[in-house]
Design a protein around this motif. Structure first.
Motif, PDB file in Angstrom:
ATOM      1  N   ASN A   7       9.170  -2.513  32.179  1.00 34.59           N
ATOM      2  CA  ASN A   7       8.251  -3.638  31.994  1.00 34.59           C
ATOM      3  C   ASN A   7       7.722  -4.142  33.330  1.00 34.59           C
ATOM      4  OD1 ASN A   7       8.507  -3.565  29.209  1.00 34.59           O
ATOM      5  ND2 ASN A   7      10.154  -5.092  29.159  1.00 34.59           N
TER       6      ASN A   7
ATOM      7  N   ASN B  21       3.804  -4.001  34.609  1.00 31.36           N
ATOM      8  CA  ASN B  21       3.124  -5.233  35.041  1.00 31.36           C
ATOM      9  C   ASN B  21       2.616  -5.117  36.468  1.00 31.36           C
ATOM     10  OD1 ASN B  21       3.550  -6.496  32.572  1.00 31.36           O
ATOM     11  ND2 ASN B  21       5.508  -7.382  33.208  1.00 31.36           N
TER      12      ASN B  21
ATOM     13  N   GLY C  77       2.046  -1.068  25.583  1.00 30.38           N
ATOM     14  CA  GLY C  77       3.500  -1.109  25.468  1.00 30.38           C
ATOM     15  C   GLY C  77       4.023  -0.804  24.086  1.00 30.38           C
TER      16      GLY C  77
END
Length: 255
Positions: free
Chosen positions: A6, A10, A65
């Motif tokens: 994650n 990002n 995602g």
């Protein structure tokens, strides 16, 4: 610094340079391995690796995602390989058999030392596997590489291929069956009654440039390889040996 998935996604979306370098360092080898086994050509695999990384960089903001980052990256690589192969004629199992039976020379291996012979045979095993993969249809090749060699689970593999899980299982079964059938008919390692032996292909493979020439530092010493590459080579060889010896068991387990 290490990144969780994650965090990596990002940071990539933010255009973070360190995250991009981390992605290249940790994903490039997986992309290359898939592309090389799909295409059977190192230069083409390098090009696909670079193109995949560029596409990831350009399209990361569109990544929602819904799947793992690896699944998304593998899908990009698969699509680029498919595009690359669309204009190329696929090899066939019958054409590979003709090459093997025409070019084998039983006297070829006698001129090499035991260490040299082992060095060459390891390369021939990998080359043979690449040749077999090229004889499969595109999607059979993709599922065999990703599921059998890379251990990608069915549910993720189905996402990469944009197919149902049941259709993916059928592709895996057919790919294993096709390769098993070829090995049963030809390979001495798989059936000792068969004619084809790796050592009898050394001279022919050297002349064609399909395998690397030996040298003292390669066969007697420690090659100039990073620890990571040594580990990858050992794991690759282990999987190839496993495939040759236990492919029938894998096939039965998948039914």
């Amino acid at each position: 610094m290490p990144f969780s998935q994650n965090m990596l996604v990002n940071k990539l979306k933010e255009g973070d340079k360190e995250a991009y370098l981390f992605f290249c360092d940790n994903y490039s080898s997986e992309i290359y391995n898939l592309a090389y086994k799909m295409l059977g050509n190192r230069e083409d695999a390098e090009d696909i690796t670079q193109d995949t990384i560029v596409q990831v960089y350009c399209n990361i903001k569109g990544f929602k995602g819904n799947s793992s980052l690896y699944t998304w990256v593998y899908r990009i690589t698969k699509n680029l390989c498919l595009k690359h192969l669309q204009d190329k004629k696929r090899s066939s199992f019958s054409s590979l058999e003709k090459i093997i039976y025409k070019e084998q020379s039983e006297k070829a291996a006698k001129s090499f030392s035991a260490i040299e012979k082992k060095f060459y045979i390891n390369q021939i095993k990998e080359g043979c596997l690449i040749g077999l993969l090229k004889c499969l249809s595109f999607y059979q090749r993709a599922v065999f590489i990703l599921n059998v060699l890379f251990d990608v689970e069915i549910k993720y593999l189905a996402q990469i291929l944009d197919k149902s899980e049941n259709a993916t299982r059928i592709l895996i079964h057919r790919s294993k069956k096709n390769i098993k059938s070829f090995l049963c008919r030809n390979c001495f390692l798989y059936n000792s009654n068969n004619f084809c032996k790796c050592e009898n292909l050394i001279e022919f493979s050297l002349k064609r440039g399909w395998i690397e020439e030996s040298s003292p530092d390669k066969v007697d010493g420690i090659p100039d390889l990073s620890l990571e590459r040594i580990e990858n080579e050992l794991m690759g060889l282990k999987k190839i040996i496993y495939l040759y010896k236990d492919l029938e068991k894998n096939l039965l387990m998948s039914l």
